[in-house]
Every structure is written in structure tokens, then in C-alpha cells.
Design a protein around this motif. Sequence first.
Motif: not given
Length: 217
Positions: A122-125, A148-153, A178-179, A185-189
Amino acid sequence: MKIQVVENVLSANEQIALENRRLFDEKGVFVLNFMAAPGAGKTSLIERTIEALRHRLRISVIDGDVASTIDADRIARLGIPAVQINTGGACHLDANMVRSALSKVSLDETDLLFVENVGNLICPTGFALGEHLKVMIASTPEGDDKPYKYPGMFSVVDVLALNKVDLLPLLEFRMDYFRRGVEALNPDVAFFPLSCKTGKGVDEWVEWLVAARSKLG
Ligand code: MG
Ligand code: ZN
């Protein structure tokens, strides 16, 4: 009365992170911030990456943990300079902790600096360290629902390694689910399914890292 609105005021952490970053750029050090839940394989991926690159690049490691020197000891056993930060309870690293640890890192003799954050999704981001790349390690036993549960990171990282793919036959892990979650959330990762245990997929990650370093460096 005129209300003054001050915009773009950097937080103290962001300010220090920028100073760290300036120092890294000046010294030509490419810096990665490894983030993950406890046990996903941050230290293992760092070890694998060191094994693959140690003859091509000079590597140093900063390990963040709430307590102990277990991870820094693992890295030091490889003959790689490692500094342990004990946060004394804090659940993430911040830019100031990294700045303090830098006094023990020979930046002039380092091409790649790996910073292993405290195990926490969670908070490291929320705390920039001055790094060039944010790397997240997820692992298959954690489950296919984590995006889905931790979208932030998942949203902010540049690289996503999915570790422990050797365990997939034992798990009910729906890779497409998963994918899809990651993609939304992050199509370019940059996505690397791999196993630090068997070494499968590690080369792809390592070559990508070398290319990313030459692009930004
Ligand atoms: Mg570790
Ligand atoms: Zn925290």
C-alpha cells in the motif's frame, strides 16, 4: 482579502527525492525501487538480477525492513555492497531514509542501485525515493485478484514481475483474469512472468532492464 493559492509546492519527501535523483543522475547511477508484499520475492529477484548482471555492471543494494539484517546479509553473501535500513516500525521507505543510507554507498563505483522497500502493497507508492523505475513483484500464491484489490501499486509501477510461475500447476490462478486487471490499471507496464526459483523468464527481465538503463542513462 486575497486568498493566496500556492500550487506545486513539493512535499518535504518529494523535495528530498528530487535531490536524491539529481545526485543519482550526476553520478550516473540507475536506481530501481523494488516493492511487493512480504514474501513475494523482492530479495530473490534482486539476487537473480545480480547473478545475471554482476559481470557487466557494478551493483549496490539498499535493503529496507522493519527489523533485522537478513536481506542485506543475503546480498552481502554474494559479495555485493549492501546497506540495511531498519525503519523501526515504519511500513515504507522514504526519501530521507534513502538519503541517509547513501552515505554508506559508493555511488562513484555503482552503475545500478537496487532499493528494496519494506514488504507492503500500500503506502510505499506514496513515497518517492528518487528512483528511475518502480518495480513491483507480485507472486502467484498471492492470488489472481490482487490487481483488483490493490489497484494503487499496480497503477503506478513501470515494471511488474509475476514471480513463482513454477507454482502455477498447483494453484487456481487465472492468468487472463490477472492480466485483464493489470491492463485496465496500467496498460503500458512492462510485464515479466518469471520464477526466481527455476530462473525461467529472468533473462527477459534482465535484458529489458539493461535496455531501459541505456535509454534513460
Ligand atoms: Mg526481502
Ligand atoms: Zn507505510
